[in-house]
Write a protein that holds these residues in place. Structure first.
Motif, PDB file in Angstrom:
ATOM      1  N   GLU A  50     -34.022  30.687 -14.788  1.00  0.00           N
ATOM      2  CA  GLU A  50     -33.516  30.014 -15.991  1.00  0.00           C
ATOM      3  C   GLU A  50     -34.293  28.732 -16.271  1.00  0.00           C
ATOM      4  O   GLU A  50     -34.580  28.398 -17.430  1.00  0.00           O
ATOM      5  CB  GLU A  50     -32.025  29.699 -15.818  1.00  0.00           C
ATOM      6  N   TYR A 108     -37.667  29.665 -17.666  1.00  0.00           N
ATOM      7  CA  TYR A 108     -37.514  30.076 -19.063  1.00  0.00           C
ATOM      8  C   TYR A 108     -37.336  28.855 -19.967  1.00  0.00           C
ATOM      9  O   TYR A 108     -37.947  28.764 -21.040  1.00  0.00           O
ATOM     10  CB  TYR A 108     -36.310  31.005 -19.201  1.00  0.00           C
ATOM     11  N   SER A 109     -36.519  27.890 -19.519  1.00  0.00           N
ATOM     12  CA  SER A 109     -36.297  26.664 -20.294  1.00  0.00           C
ATOM     13  C   SER A 109     -37.580  25.855 -20.420  1.00  0.00           C
ATOM     14  O   SER A 109     -37.848  25.230 -21.458  1.00  0.00           O
ATOM     15  CB  SER A 109     -35.209  25.806 -19.630  1.00  0.00           C
ATOM     16  N   GLN A 143     -40.676  27.098 -20.406  1.00  0.00           N
ATOM     17  CA  GLN A 143     -41.517  27.785 -21.395  1.00  0.00           C
ATOM     18  C   GLN A 143     -41.023  27.520 -22.815  1.00  0.00           C
ATOM     19  O   GLN A 143     -41.800  27.306 -23.740  1.00  0.00           O
ATOM     20  CB  GLN A 143     -41.523  29.294 -21.105  1.00  0.00           C
ATOM     21  N   LYS A 144     -39.711  27.550 -22.954  1.00  0.00           N
ATOM     22  CA  LYS A 144     -39.100  27.300 -24.255  1.00  0.00           C
ATOM     23  C   LYS A 144     -39.411  25.885 -24.746  1.00  0.00           C
ATOM     24  O   LYS A 144     -39.701  25.658 -25.932  1.00  0.00           O
ATOM     25  CB  LYS A 144     -37.595  27.510 -24.153  1.00  0.00           C
ATOM     26  N   TYR A 145     -39.391  24.923 -23.807  1.00  0.00           N
ATOM     27  CA  TYR A 145     -39.665  23.533 -24.161  1.00  0.00           C
ATOM     28  C   TYR A 145     -41.103  23.378 -24.629  1.00  0.00           C
ATOM     29  O   TYR A 145     -41.379  22.732 -25.647  1.00  0.00           O
ATOM     30  CB  TYR A 145     -39.393  22.635 -22.955  1.00  0.00           C
ATOM     31  N   ALA A 156     -42.945  25.621 -25.862  1.00  0.00           N
ATOM     32  CA  ALA A 156     -43.127  26.335 -27.134  1.00  0.00           C
ATOM     33  C   ALA A 156     -42.577  25.544 -28.314  1.00  0.00           C
ATOM     34  O   ALA A 156     -43.014  25.741 -29.457  1.00  0.00           O
ATOM     35  CB  ALA A 156     -42.450  27.698 -27.063  1.00  0.00           C
ATOM     36  N   MET A 157     -41.626  24.634 -28.062  1.00  0.00           N
ATOM     37  CA  MET A 157     -40.970  23.902 -29.146  1.00  0.00           C
ATOM     38  C   MET A 157     -41.486  22.482 -29.304  1.00  0.00           C
ATOM     39  O   MET A 157     -40.914  21.681 -30.036  1.00  0.00           O
ATOM     40  CB  MET A 157     -39.455  23.849 -28.894  1.00  0.00           C
ATOM     41  N   SER A 168     -34.307  19.526 -32.312  1.00  0.00           N
ATOM     42  CA  SER A 168     -34.468  20.765 -31.536  1.00  0.00           C
ATOM     43  C   SER A 168     -35.162  20.485 -30.221  1.00  0.00           C
ATOM     44  O   SER A 168     -34.827  21.060 -29.178  1.00  0.00           O
ATOM     45  CB  SER A 168     -35.278  21.793 -32.329  1.00  0.00           C
ATOM     46  N   ALA A 217     -33.817  21.015 -26.322  1.00  0.00           N
ATOM     47  CA  ALA A 217     -34.619  21.745 -25.343  1.00  0.00           C
ATOM     48  C   ALA A 217     -34.836  20.903 -24.093  1.00  0.00           C
ATOM     49  O   ALA A 217     -34.802  21.414 -22.958  1.00  0.00           O
ATOM     50  CB  ALA A 217     -35.960  22.145 -25.944  1.00  0.00           C
ATOM     51  N   GLU A 262     -31.576  20.828 -22.112  1.00  0.00           N
ATOM     52  CA  GLU A 262     -31.395  22.112 -21.442  1.00  0.00           C
ATOM     53  C   GLU A 262     -32.315  22.227 -20.235  1.00  0.00           C
ATOM     54  O   GLU A 262     -31.907  22.685 -19.159  1.00  0.00           O
ATOM     55  CB  GLU A 262     -31.677  23.244 -22.434  1.00  0.00           C
TER      56      GLU A 262
END
Length: 294
Positions: A140, A143-144, A146-148, A150-151, A158, A162, A165
């Motif tokens: 998790e 994933y967070s 990678q998400k960070y 990406a954003m 937003s 991120a 999270e």
């Protein structure tokens, strides 16, 4: 006068001979009477002493003796032994020494090892569950992360969400990592403690040995004694007594791991084997009664 002196010297010689040899003759005669009793009339036994270190009452010993002799008596359907209060052919002595101390220590260690081994198995299951939680939290967090990344070009609101999270997942991951490391340390310590106890158990087991040395039957100058030095439980005591009473009857060691007269006490069986019965028949062959070994 010379005739009188000759008679006196002869009587003196006979008296001297009797003085030196009468005890031996008495022992020989006593041994002969004992031998004649075997398988034809009951051999008597009595409890001479029971050391308090065994923590067993004389009544409990008497009951164990009764059960032990009945093993042989039932095989021949006759009274081979009889317990008396005094003047017995065989004396039974429970002598407490380092052998029983080792047996007691082994029993205590064995119980502790079983308990600790069960506890460690539960701990291992819990460790696996915690490890699974850690691996999930790690996934998790990755994933967070990678998400960070990406954003990073997204709006500030937003991006803040991120970051929060990611930070939460990171804290959770760190908490689980610490818990997992602590659990691993505790588990390793318990395993080390268990291994130490197992090594102590094995060392004591080697000291005690595997041969049938819990007791012995001793014949010495017309006296017969069964010594008991150690036993793990009542069943082992009965088996030990039956073994030594077998020797008292004149039985030798036999083959068969479960045989009562086997030299090595590796069994708890208190049932006569075919080898035991064959040896009993050999000793009692002077009587017309024999028993089937089938």
């Amino acid at each position: 006068m010379q005739k009188l002196l000759k008679i006196v010297f002869t009587l003196a010689a006979i008296s001297g001979w009797l003085y030196f040899y009468f005890p031996t003759l008495k022992i020989i005669y006593k041994d002969k009477l004992f031998t004649q009793k075997i398988c034809s009339s009951p051999v008597t036994y009595s409890i001479e002493s029971v050391d308090i270190g065994f923590k067993i009452s004389e009544k409990e010993v008497s009951d164990a003796l009764t059960e032990a002799v009945s093993i042989w008596e039932e095989a021949r359907n006759t009274d081979l032994f009889n317990q008396v209060d005094s003047g017995a052919d065989i004396k039974v002595i429970l002598k407490f020494d380092d052998r029983q101390k080792i047996t007691n220590s082994l029993g205590g260690l064995n119980g502790t090892i079983e308990v600790e081994n069960s506890q460690i198995e539960v701990q291992r299951i819990n460790y696996k569950a915690l490890e699974s939680q850690y691996n999930k939290a790690k996934s998790e967090y990755e994933y967070s992360l990678q998400k960070y990344y990406a954003m990073r070009g997204a709006d500030n609101q937003s991006l803040q969400r991120a970051e929060q999270e990611l930070r939460s997942d990171q804290q959770r991951l760190e908490q689980l990592r610490n818990e997992l490391n602590n659990y691993a340390g505790t588990l390793n310590s318990q395993v080390s403690s268990l291994n130490t106890k197992i090594n102590s158990f094995n060392s004591l087991e080697q000291q005690r040995g595997e041969r049938f040395n819990e007791g012995e039957y001793v014949e010495d100058k017309g006296t017969r004694t069964i010594y008991v030095y150690e036993f793990e439980d009542r069943e082992k005591l009965v088996r030990l007594l039956a073994h030594e009473f077998g020797h008292a009857l004149g039985l030798e060691h036999v083959a068969g791991a479960k045989s009562i007269m086997n030299e090595i006490n590796g069994s708890s069986s208190i049932v006569l084997s075919s080898q035991d019965l064959a040896e009993l028949n050999r000793v009692c062959s002077s009587s017309n009664n024999t028993i089937s070994t089938e």
